[in-house]
Design a protein around this motif. Structure first.
Motif, short mmCIF file in Angstrom:
data_model
loop_
_atom_site.label_atom_id
_atom_site.label_comp_id
_atom_site.label_asym_id
_atom_site.label_seq_id
_atom_site.Cartn_x
_atom_site.Cartn_y
_atom_site.Cartn_z
N GLN A 21 0.87 -1.47 0.14
CA GLN A 21 0.08 -0.06 0.04
C GLN A 21 0.74 1.09 0.07
OE1 GLN A 21 -3.16 -0.26 -0.49
NE2 GLN A 21 -2.72 -2.35 -0.62
N LYS A 24 2.33 2.06 -3.52
CA LYS A 24 1.25 2.93 -4.42
C LYS A 24 1.21 4.20 -4.00
CE LYS A 24 -1.91 -1.28 -4.77
NZ LYS A 24 -3.02 -2.11 -4.49
N LYS A 28 2.22 7.63 -6.66
CA LYS A 28 1.34 8.62 -6.95
C LYS A 28 1.83 9.78 -6.43
CE LYS A 28 -3.41 10.12 -6.76
NZ LYS A 28 -5.05 9.72 -6.43
N ASN A 291 -5.96 -8.97 5.40
CA ASN A 291 -6.52 -7.36 5.22
C ASN A 291 -6.93 -6.90 6.52
OD1 ASN A 291 -7.12 -5.40 3.20
ND2 ASN A 291 -9.13 -5.82 3.40
N LYS A 347 -6.29 -2.68 2.49
CA LYS A 347 -6.46 -2.40 1.16
C LYS A 347 -7.29 -1.04 0.86
CE LYS A 347 -5.57 -7.01 -0.89
NZ LYS A 347 -6.23 -7.88 -1.73
N GLU A 348 -8.50 -1.01 1.67
CA GLU A 348 -9.26 0.07 1.66
C GLU A 348 -8.92 1.19 2.19
OE1 GLU A 348 -11.49 -3.72 1.49
OE2 GLU A 348 -10.14 -3.05 2.81
N GLY A 350 -5.52 1.99 2.12
CA GLY A 350 -4.50 2.40 1.26
C GLY A 350 -5.27 3.05 0.06
N GLU A 351 -6.35 2.82 -0.35
CA GLU A 351 -6.96 3.32 -1.42
C GLU A 351 -7.59 4.71 -1.07
OE1 GLU A 351 -9.88 0.40 -2.42
OE2 GLU A 351 -8.66 -0.87 -3.30
N LEU A 354 -4.83 7.24 -1.07
CA LEU A 354 -4.54 7.52 -2.54
C LEU A 354 -5.50 8.58 -3.22
CD1 LEU A 354 -3.67 3.95 -4.26
CD2 LEU A 354 -2.26 5.80 -3.99
N SER A 355 -6.82 8.45 -2.94
CA SER A 355 -7.71 9.32 -3.51
C SER A 355 -7.78 10.46 -2.85
CB SER A 355 -9.26 8.76 -3.25
OG SER A 355 -9.47 8.70 -1.59
#
Length: 357
Positions: A21, A24, A28, A291, A347-348, A350-351, A354-355
């Motif tokens: 994570q 990533k 970005k 997770n 994972k959530e 990390g996302e 990112l957002s």
């Protein structure tokens, strides 16, 4: 376009998934600043023992030396607990620190407003604000001193030696004072000078170095008093400067004030700002691959890497701001979850970071 070579050591347990994570996030934020990070994945710790019988393969150390920074997940686990000391996964950490000349460990502890309820301390204590940086000497002292076993008067015994040179103390003291100059200009040096000769030398050298930083307020505490003051009134501290063993203990104590070691990053540095970056938490094999792990400490370690080794302060702030936003929006992994929050996985999380970059 700027380019940097980053040695990536995911390690064991949850190290693999939290590192994924964080990489990533790094990709970005660096794209935003027209920078490319070239990642080279390497093995160290338990996975290296399984692969080649050595917790720190020669190839890993050599490739780390040729990189601009090292990004480490976590090493170790009960699977390797029965191995002899020099063959255990943790030897990889000592080998990396010594082999790369990383003598200064920086561990920030900050209580996020949104996570005050997770702290074991009373609101009346942490409401004063907690923002501490522990500066720990990393390649000297009792962990690296002479050690062994022998018979004493016919009784089997073991010994470990605490040894510090003036130069070792000077360089970590300068590191602590320089950090203080960038913060609130207050430094607490922690030792055991009432008992230990090595601590008496430590205090003498710190007092000498302090003369070069007249703007910094300096005080000295014995380690037992310091450990008490950390839970009694942590807001009194800005920089805590201390030895290898005392720093190991006090930084873990300080980390619990935040409520979760899953939030805490760290950096291990040398003079040229080359560093190794890793979360404070361990490999947590009991939740690996499920997770469930909190990736924020690894992500904040990435921010420290951008700040200290790559000279990308704005990118570091972008990551830290993204973490703040996600926490304010109420998202939590299990280790920092409280009633009313939105529980999510590795994972959530990390996302979401990112957002928000």
């Amino acid at each position: 376009m700027k380019e940097f070579k980053i040695a990536v050591i995911p390690g064991d347990g949850i190290g693999v998934e939290v590192t994924e994570q964080a990489l990533k996030v790094l990709e970005k934020v660096c794209k935003k600043y027209d920078t490319k990070l070239n990642f080279t994945e390497l093995k160290a710790g338990g996975c290296a023992i399984d692969d080649c019988g050595n917790p720190l393969p020669v190839e890993t150390l050599e490739k780390c030396k040729k990189s601009d920074a090292v990004f480490l997940g976590a090493v170790g686990g009960p699977k390797w607990d029965d191995l002899p000391g020099k063959q255990r996964p943790e030897q990889a950490l000592l080998g990396l620190r010594g082999g790369l000349g990383l003598y200064a460990n920086l561990r920030p502890t900050k209580v996020f407003d949104e996570l005050k309820s997770a702290s074991p301390l009373k609101d009346s204590i942490i409401d004063k604000g907690v923002d501490i940086l522990v500066v720990r000497e990393l390649t000297g002292g009792i962990y690296f001193g002479e050690k062994g076993r022998k018979e004493v008067d016919g009784i089997y015994a073991a010994y470990d030696t605490e040894l510090y040179t003036v130069d070792e103390i000077k360089r970590i003291a300068h590191c602590g004072f320089k950090a203080a100059m960038k913060r609130r200009k207050k430094l607490t040096s922690v030792d055991k000078a009432n008992i230990l000769e090595s601590s008496r030398l430590w205090r003498e050298v710190v007092e000498e170095v302090a003369k070069e930083y007249p703007e910094v307020e300096v005080n000295h505490l014995y380690v037992d008093n310091a450990s008490m003051q950390l839970v009694r009134n942590p807001s009194q501290f800005d920089i805590i400067l201390t030895s290898n063993m005392f720093g190991d203990i006090l930084s873990d104590e300080a980390s619990m004030i935040s409520g979760s070691i899953g939030m805490l990053a760290s950096a291990s540095l040398r003079e040229d700002n080359f560093g190794m970056y890793e979360p404070v938490h361990g490999s947590a094999p009991d939740i690996a691959g499920m997770n469930l792990a909190n990736p924020l400490a690894q992500i904040l370690s990435a921010a420290m890497m951008l700040e200290y080794s790559l000279g990308m302060s704005e990118a570091a702030r972008d990551i830290e701001n993204a973490v703040d936003v996600v926490l304010k929006e109420g998202y939590r992994t299990g280790d920092i979850y409280s009633e009313g929050a939105k529980k999510i996985g590795t994972k959530e999380m990390g996302e979401l970071i990112l957002s928000n970059i």
